[in-house]
Design an enzyme around this catalytic site. Structure first.
Site, PDB file in Angstrom:
ATOM      1  N   TYR A   1     -12.858  -3.260  -2.420  1.00  0.00           N
ATOM      2  CA  TYR A   1     -12.969  -3.227  -0.520  1.00  0.00           C
ATOM      3  C   TYR A   1     -15.110  -3.085  -1.194  1.00  0.00           C
ATOM      4  O   TYR A   1     -15.080  -2.196  -0.133  1.00  0.00           O
ATOM      5  CB  TYR A   1     -12.449  -2.497  -0.483  1.00  0.00           C
ATOM      6  CG  TYR A   1     -10.976  -2.353   0.445  1.00  0.00           C
ATOM      7  CD1 TYR A   1     -10.446  -3.587   0.739  1.00  0.00           C
ATOM      8  CD2 TYR A   1      -9.428  -0.793   0.013  1.00  0.00           C
ATOM      9  CE1 TYR A   1      -9.421  -3.731   1.453  1.00  0.00           C
ATOM     10  CE2 TYR A   1      -8.516  -1.499   0.638  1.00  0.00           C
ATOM     11  CZ  TYR A   1      -8.749  -2.413   0.447  1.00  0.00           C
ATOM     12  OH  TYR A   1      -7.007  -2.511   1.256  1.00  0.00           O
TER      13      TYR A   1
ATOM     14  N   GLU B   1      -8.541 -12.151  -6.587  1.00  0.00           N
ATOM     15  CA  GLU B   1      -7.961 -10.506  -6.776  1.00  0.00           C
ATOM     16  C   GLU B   1      -7.090 -10.726  -7.730  1.00  0.00           C
ATOM     17  O   GLU B   1      -6.677  -9.243  -8.342  1.00  0.00           O
ATOM     18  CB  GLU B   1      -7.867 -10.702  -5.228  1.00  0.00           C
ATOM     19  CG  GLU B   1      -8.113 -10.088  -4.534  1.00  0.00           C
ATOM     20  CD  GLU B   1      -8.477 -10.254  -3.167  1.00  0.00           C
ATOM     21  OE1 GLU B   1      -6.917 -10.673  -2.288  1.00  0.00           O
ATOM     22  OE2 GLU B   1      -9.023 -10.129  -2.130  1.00  0.00           O
TER      23      GLU B   1
ATOM     24  N   ASN C   1      -1.725   0.224   6.844  1.00  0.00           N
ATOM     25  CA  ASN C   1      -1.132  -0.457   7.686  1.00  0.00           C
ATOM     26  C   ASN C   1      -0.600  -1.459   6.685  1.00  0.00           C
ATOM     27  O   ASN C   1      -0.357  -3.041   6.571  1.00  0.00           O
ATOM     28  CB  ASN C   1      -1.807  -1.802   8.250  1.00  0.00           C
ATOM     29  CG  ASN C   1      -3.210  -2.614   6.827  1.00  0.00           C
ATOM     30  OD1 ASN C   1      -2.795  -2.063   5.897  1.00  0.00           O
ATOM     31  ND2 ASN C   1      -4.748  -3.031   7.606  1.00  0.00           N
TER      32      ASN C   1
ATOM     33  N   LYS D   1       0.735  -0.941  -0.286  1.00  0.00           N
ATOM     34  CA  LYS D   1       0.266  -0.070   0.154  1.00  0.00           C
ATOM     35  C   LYS D   1       0.982   1.645   0.355  1.00  0.00           C
ATOM     36  O   LYS D   1       2.364   1.563   0.008  1.00  0.00           O
ATOM     37  CB  LYS D   1      -0.989  -0.205   1.590  1.00  0.00           C
ATOM     38  CG  LYS D   1      -1.843  -1.369   1.418  1.00  0.00           C
ATOM     39  CD  LYS D   1      -2.577  -0.976   2.379  1.00  0.00           C
ATOM     40  CE  LYS D   1      -3.730  -2.342   2.325  1.00  0.00           C
ATOM     41  NZ  LYS D   1      -4.916  -2.186   3.035  1.00  0.00           N
TER      42      LYS D   1
ATOM     43  N   HIS E   1      -1.837  -5.778   1.835  1.00  0.00           N
ATOM     44  CA  HIS E   1      -2.819  -6.199   1.564  1.00  0.00           C
ATOM     45  C   HIS E   1      -2.841  -7.433   0.720  1.00  0.00           C
ATOM     46  O   HIS E   1      -1.702  -8.182   0.671  1.00  0.00           O
ATOM     47  CB  HIS E   1      -4.023  -6.002   0.050  1.00  0.00           C
ATOM     48  CG  HIS E   1      -5.046  -6.385   0.418  1.00  0.00           C
ATOM     49  ND1 HIS E   1      -5.675  -6.972   0.691  1.00  0.00           N
ATOM     50  CD2 HIS E   1      -5.252  -7.285  -0.578  1.00  0.00           C
ATOM     51  CE1 HIS E   1      -6.955  -7.902   0.235  1.00  0.00           C
ATOM     52  NE2 HIS E   1      -6.364  -8.819  -0.828  1.00  0.00           N
TER      53      HIS E   1
HETATM   54  P1  IDP Z   1      -6.811  -7.149   6.270  1.00  0.00           P
HETATM   55  O1  IDP Z   1      -6.520  -6.032   5.244  1.00  0.00           O
HETATM   56  O2  IDP Z   1      -6.699  -7.585   6.709  1.00  0.00           O
HETATM   57  O3  IDP Z   1      -7.466  -8.426   5.518  1.00  0.00           O
HETATM   58  P2  IDP Z   1     -10.338  -5.736   5.746  1.00  0.00           P
HETATM   59  O4  IDP Z   1     -11.234  -6.439   7.261  1.00  0.00           O
HETATM   60  O5  IDP Z   1     -10.145  -7.102   4.667  1.00  0.00           O
HETATM   61  O6  IDP Z   1      -8.646  -6.369   6.597  1.00  0.00           O
HETATM   62  O7  IDP Z   1     -10.092  -4.704   5.270  1.00  0.00           O
HETATM   63  C1  IDP Z   1      -9.254  -4.187   4.556  1.00  0.00           C
HETATM   64  C2  IDP Z   1      -8.676  -2.897   4.591  1.00  0.00           C
HETATM   65  O8  IDP Z   1      -9.324  -1.831   5.384  1.00  0.00           O
HETATM   66  C3  IDP Z   1      -7.785  -2.628   5.743  1.00  0.00           C
HETATM   67  O9  IDP Z   1      -6.215  -3.320   6.014  1.00  0.00           O
HETATM   68  C4  IDP Z   1      -7.672  -1.791   6.305  1.00  0.00           C
HETATM   69  O10 IDP Z   1      -6.484  -0.715   5.330  1.00  0.00           O
HETATM   70  C5  IDP Z   1      -8.972  -1.086   6.201  1.00  0.00           C
HETATM   71  N1  IDP Z   1      -9.743  -1.446   7.302  1.00  0.00           N
HETATM   72  C6  IDP Z   1     -10.454  -1.651   8.334  1.00  0.00           C
HETATM   73  N2  IDP Z   1     -11.336  -2.119   9.227  1.00  0.00           N
HETATM   74  C7  IDP Z   1     -10.773  -0.565   9.180  1.00  0.00           C
HETATM   75  C8  IDP Z   1     -11.039   0.695  10.514  1.00  0.00           C
HETATM   76  O11 IDP Z   1     -11.908  -0.021  11.177  1.00  0.00           O
HETATM   77  N3  IDP Z   1     -10.667   2.022  10.294  1.00  0.00           N
HETATM   78  C9  IDP Z   1      -9.707   1.965   9.135  1.00  0.00           C
HETATM   79  N4  IDP Z   1      -9.224   1.300   7.913  1.00  0.00           N
HETATM   80  C10 IDP Z   1      -9.998   0.218   8.234  1.00  0.00           C
HETATM   81 MG    MG Z   2      -9.677  -8.298   3.119  1.00  0.00          MG
END
Ligand code: IDP
Ligand code: MG
Length: 156
Positions: free
Chosen positions: A49, A126, A112, A9, A115
């Site tokens: 997403y 994907e 974070n 990212k 992905h």
């Molecule tokens: P993952 O990346 O660990 O699979 P997902 O639940 O699929 O997690 O969420 C996709 C992305 O959305 C996360 O990596 C993060 O960047 C963002 N995200 C998820 N939950 C939150 C939140 O509560 N606040 C802000 N961003 C979030």
């Molecule tokens: Mg995810």
């Protein structure tokens, strides 16, 4: 052999952590089958997403994913989807275990750094979203027989 889709990212690219992540992928013995830099847009982010479009953080998430180019990769290995999700760690970097990519390199639940696909089925969807078939190189590295025992790969 199983494949997974990875996106480094903007929080990884801008913080100059691309090399750190690739280093860990290669040291683990995971094969890189495809890699390219690209700029994401709202169309692809709404698809990617789709499970988050109704969340209040969705606009901010999309903005953060378009803040710079990203690096997309296809990784290959036995059970690579679950192996790599374990290497990535919990979604919120503040809760991710030390030793994981997020646990070592970020402090955010949104920024974070990475992905990774969450199931083999989603990985195939994907990969097709981010790569043309001819951009994925299904080569066999000469080190393969030192990465796995024969019976681990003949069943794949
Ligand atoms: P993952 O990346 O660990 O699979 P997902 O639940 O699929 O997690 O969420 C996709 C992305 O959305 C996360 O990596 C993060 O960047 C963002 N995200 C998820 N939950 C939150 C939140 O509560 N606040 C802000 N961003 C979030
Ligand atoms: Mg995810």
């Amino acid at each position: 052999m199983e494949q997974t889709l990875v996106i480094l990212k903007p929080s990884c690219v801008e913080r100059a952590l691309i090399g750190e992540v690739i280093n860990r992928i290669q040291k683990r013995g995971i094969i890189i089958s495809a890699m390219k830099m690209m700029m994401l847009n709202m169309d692809i982010l709404k698809e990617h997403y789709a499970h988050l479009v109704d969340k209040p953080f969705f606009p901010g998430l999309c903005e953060s994913m378009m803040a710079s180019p990203v690096v997309c990769m296809v990784l290959k290995g036995v059970d690579v989807v679950s192996v790599f999700r374990t290497m990535v760690g919990a979604t919120n970097g503040r809760k991710a275990a030390p030793g994981t990519l997020r646990g070592d390199f970020c402090m955010s639940g949104q920024a974070n750094i990475i992905h990774a696909s969450d199931s083999p089925e989603n990985a195939l969807i994907e990969i097709a979203r981010f790569f043309k078939p001819e951009e994925v190189f299904d080569y066999t590295p000469s080190s393969l027989s030192f990465l796995y025992a024969d019976d681990e790969i003949t069943n794949q």
